[in-house]
Write an enzyme that holds these catalytic residues in place. Structure first.
Site, PDB file in Angstrom:
ATOM      1  CG  ASP A 396      -1.956  -1.041   1.209  1.00  0.00           C
ATOM      2  OD1 ASP A 396      -2.197  -1.589   0.116  1.00  0.00           O
ATOM      3  OD2 ASP A 396      -2.535  -1.343   2.272  1.00  0.00           O
TER       4      ASP A 396
HETATM    5  P1  NAP Z   1       0.948  -3.971   3.156  1.00  0.00           P
HETATM    6  O1  NAP Z   1       0.296  -3.009   2.233  1.00  0.00           O
HETATM    7  O2  NAP Z   1       0.122  -4.573   4.212  1.00  0.00           O
HETATM    8  O3  NAP Z   1       1.607  -5.110   2.237  1.00  0.00           O
HETATM    9  C1  NAP Z   1       2.387  -6.126   2.785  1.00  0.00           C
HETATM   10  C2  NAP Z   1       2.890  -6.991   1.642  1.00  0.00           C
HETATM   11  O4  NAP Z   1       3.861  -7.886   2.181  1.00  0.00           O
HETATM   12  C3  NAP Z   1       1.812  -7.830   0.988  1.00  0.00           C
HETATM   13  O5  NAP Z   1       1.647  -7.413  -0.339  1.00  0.00           O
HETATM   14  C4  NAP Z   1       2.337  -9.280   1.059  1.00  0.00           C
HETATM   15  O6  NAP Z   1       2.193  -9.870  -0.233  1.00  0.00           O
HETATM   16  C5  NAP Z   1       3.811  -9.080   1.442  1.00  0.00           C
HETATM   17  N1  NAP Z   1       4.340 -10.121   2.333  1.00  0.00           N
HETATM   18  C6  NAP Z   1       3.765 -10.656   3.416  1.00  0.00           C
HETATM   19  N2  NAP Z   1       4.544 -11.571   3.963  1.00  0.00           N
HETATM   20  C7  NAP Z   1       5.679 -11.624   3.221  1.00  0.00           C
HETATM   21  C8  NAP Z   1       6.879 -12.393   3.288  1.00  0.00           C
HETATM   22  N3  NAP Z   1       7.093 -13.300   4.235  1.00  0.00           N
HETATM   23  N4  NAP Z   1       7.825 -12.170   2.348  1.00  0.00           N
HETATM   24  C9  NAP Z   1       7.624 -11.257   1.367  1.00  0.00           C
HETATM   25  N5  NAP Z   1       6.520 -10.518   1.265  1.00  0.00           N
HETATM   26  C10 NAP Z   1       5.548 -10.703   2.180  1.00  0.00           C
HETATM   27  O7  NAP Z   1       2.188  -3.309   3.885  1.00  0.00           O
HETATM   28  P2  NAP Z   1       2.713  -1.811   3.852  1.00  0.00           P
HETATM   29  O8  NAP Z   1       3.044  -1.398   2.457  1.00  0.00           O
HETATM   30  O9  NAP Z   1       3.778  -1.772   4.893  1.00  0.00           O
HETATM   31  O10 NAP Z   1       1.467  -0.930   4.286  1.00  0.00           O
HETATM   32  C11 NAP Z   1       0.976  -0.874   5.626  1.00  0.00           C
HETATM   33  C12 NAP Z   1      -0.542  -0.813   5.629  1.00  0.00           C
HETATM   34  O11 NAP Z   1      -1.023  -0.811   6.989  1.00  0.00           O
HETATM   35  C13 NAP Z   1      -1.069   0.433   4.956  1.00  0.00           C
HETATM   36  O12 NAP Z   1      -2.284   0.163   4.324  1.00  0.00           O
HETATM   37  C14 NAP Z   1      -1.316   1.353   6.153  1.00  0.00           C
HETATM   38  O13 NAP Z   1      -2.265   2.364   5.896  1.00  0.00           O
HETATM   39  C15 NAP Z   1      -1.840   0.350   7.163  1.00  0.00           C
HETATM   40  N6  NAP Z   1      -1.697   0.960   8.493  1.00  0.00           N
HETATM   41  C16 NAP Z   1      -0.485   0.994   9.100  1.00  0.00           C
HETATM   42  C17 NAP Z   1      -0.345   1.684  10.292  1.00  0.00           C
HETATM   43  C18 NAP Z   1       0.986   1.823  10.973  1.00  0.00           C
HETATM   44  O14 NAP Z   1       1.022   2.462  12.009  1.00  0.00           O
HETATM   45  N7  NAP Z   1       2.064   1.263  10.443  1.00  0.00           N
HETATM   46  C19 NAP Z   1      -1.444   2.292  10.893  1.00  0.00           C
HETATM   47  C20 NAP Z   1      -2.671   2.218  10.249  1.00  0.00           C
HETATM   48  C21 NAP Z   1      -2.789   1.539   9.051  1.00  0.00           C
HETATM   49  P3  NAP Z   1       2.163 -11.476  -0.393  1.00  0.00           P
HETATM   50  O15 NAP Z   1       1.040 -11.940   0.457  1.00  0.00           O
HETATM   51  O16 NAP Z   1       1.938 -11.692  -1.843  1.00  0.00           O
HETATM   52  O17 NAP Z   1       3.478 -11.970   0.064  1.00  0.00           O
END
Ligand code: NAP
Length: 472
Positions: A396
């Site tokens: 994301d």
């Molecule tokens: P993400 O959008 O959740 O994507 C994580 C990706 O990691 C997935 O596409 C997954 O694809 C891949 N993945 C999972 N396990 C893996 C592994 N073992 N090896 C390789 N790839 C792996 O993560 P992000 O880009 O960090 O975004 C964070 C999200 O959380 C955002 O939508 C954000 O708004 C939300 N959020 C975060 C917070 C915060 O405080 N950090 C707070 C509120 C909301 P596969 O399944 O194909 O592997």
């Protein structure tokens, strides 16, 4: 010296340590010391509270201390880093429940719970507030825990007039609270107390219902804030100054944390809490800026070939790095790239992962020098000069739809512009979407290559290429 003065002086010292500790937590270099300082403050607060002459029996306190310490130690050892948000949700919930119990204990201690000179309207009002906020925090946190742990569906559960029903319930608690404080009749007071206690527990559940799993970190920060406010109100009930100060600190820091996350997602808090975001499966993102293309896999050997020639490399870590615990091998790869003459940076998105600072904590654990960590606003202007962007389990936070597609639910969320690098290598296991459930156009761009597999194993393959180059 009078015992009361001694206790309150120690509470002031503890409060100063809490505040200094919190301030130091804001910087990576001082965070550990800050944590320690706050811990010392808490130790002082606990020891001094035990000297209070109101404590008449130490048996249950000892039982609580021993049981709490053992459970805390076990959790610290057993709970994985990726399960930290669930853990925090539970801790908030039990904080809320503890405050609710303090309120209930005081209600039943004063026979009938009605307003008397010994039990003035002020105390009755704070009992109402403690129980209300504590109850909402408890069930809300338990629900958030169940969503995060996937015991319940992470989807937002919505129905027509939901906000109206929640508003009505809240008004009913106010009416019950007023009846309790003003009636003077023990029977009415007991009924009203039971009514607002039950309603607060129901409200905690129904308020979290329409919020999708993707927004749970914000909800948890808000519940954290509520648990602080409940503790603060409980502090007024038992006239404990350090509890009032600590409750205020938790209350305000939770609000600040929620505001930071909302700003990073470019969504107002009201939108997170009341819009039902995440109720329906997200659309595949066929709006403006849609890219037609295919996923182009790359092997670890070919990836090594691309990186060997690169001079400017940026890592973009995301939740997948936490899942695969790839931070150590990431650091190893960064070191071999530097030895190979490349300049290496780590681009940190404020909401990458599942809690604020998630990536910083993991990279610090792997001893990545913090000077190499670059914030989103600093890396984006130089992204076009990067030879390679390595996206490690981020989705994301690098989704170009957020910048280009007004129809996308995440449109307007600031992202790391990894797509502007000359070559983008994305590490993920398969076709899984990110937390928002949206497809990512980045993976289809002509300059993107997909390195499939667990991120740690994939990176070990790339590092092996560099090692055999060095040996050969
Ligand atoms: P993400 O959008 O959740 O994507 C994580 C990706 O990691 C997935 O596409 C997954 O694809 C891949 N993945 C999972 N396990 C893996 C592994 N073992 N090896 C390789 N790839 C792996 O993560 P992000 O880009 O960090 O975004 C964070 C999200 O959380 C955002 O939508 C954000 O708004 C939300 N959020 C975060 C917070 C915060 O405080 N950090 C707070 C509120 C909301 P596969 O399944 O194909 O592997």
């Amino acid at each position: 010296m009078n015992r009361e003065i001694l206790i309150n002086s120690a509470y002031i010292v503890a409060s100063i340590l809490f505040i200094l500790g919190l301030k130091m937590l804001g910087r990576q270099t001082t965070a550990r010391k800050g944590n320690l300082l706050s811990g010392v403050g808490m130790l002082i607060a606990i020891v001094v509270t035990l000297l209070d002459r109101h404590v008449i029996n130490f048996t249950w306190i000892t039982v609580g201390l021993v049981a709490g310490t053992l459970i805390g130690l076990a959790c610290a050892r057993l709970v994985k880093m990726t399960a930290m948000p669930e853990m925090v949700a539970l801790l908030n919930g039990f904080g809320g429940l503890a405050s609710l119990i303090v309120g209930a204990a005081e209600f039943f201690r004063i026979r009938g719970g009605t307003v008397t000179p010994e039990h003035p309207a002020f105390t009755a009002t704070v009992i109402y507030l403690t129980v209300l906020i504590g109850g909402i925090t408890f069930t809300g946190s338990v629900y958030a825990f169940c969503k995060l742990a996937e015991w319940l569906s992470g989807r937002a559960v919505t129905f027509a007039g939901q906000n109206f029903v929640n508003g009505l319930m809240l008004l009913a608690t106010v009416a019950a609270g007023a009846a309790y404080v003003l009636s003077g009749d023990p029977q009415v007071a007991l009924l009203a107390f039971g009514g607002f206690t039950l309603l607060s527990l129901v409200l905690g559940w129904t308020l979290v219902m329409p919020i999708g799993g993707g927004d749970m970190p914000v909800v948890i920060a808000m519940l954290n804030s509520l648990s602080g406010l409940a503790a603060c109100a409980a502090g007024f009930i038992i006239s404990n100054n350090v509890l009032i100060v600590a409750g205020c600190l938790v209350g305000t820091s939770g609000v600040i944390l929620s505001a930071i996350m909302c700003k990073a997602m470019n969504r107002p808090l009201a939108n997170v809490l009341f819009s039902g975001f995440g109720a329906a499966p997200a659309a595949a993102g066929a709006g403006a800026g849609t890219v037609q293309g295919e996923l182009k896999p790359i092997s670890a050997e070919d990836c090594f070939g691309v990186l060997e020639a690169a001079r400017q490399v940026v890592f973009v870590p995301g939740y997948g790095m936490a899942v695969s615990q790839a931070q150590h091998v990431v650091r190893e790869l960064a070191e071999v790239l530097e030895r190979n003459g490349a300049e290496v940076r780590f681009a940190i998105h404020p909401v990458a992962g599942r809690m604020p600072g998630h990536m910083n904590v993991l990279l610090a654990e792997a001893d990545v020098p913090y000077e190499q960590l670059v914030e989103m606003d600093a890396i984006n202007p130089v992204m076009t000069t990067m030879d390679v962007a390595i996206v490690i389990g981020a989705n994301d936070v690098v989704n170009p739809a957020a910048a280009r597609d007004p129809a996308s639910p995440i449109y307007g969320m600031p992202i790391i512009n990894a797509y502007e690098a000359r070559t983008v290598i994305c590490l993920k296991r398969g076709k899984g979407t990110g937390f928002s459930g949206l497809e990512n156009q980045l993976f289809l761009l002509p300059n993107t290559r997909m390195l499939y597999g667990d991120a740690k194993a994939s990176l070990q393959g790339v590092v092996a290429g560099f090692k055999s180059l060095a040996e050969g």
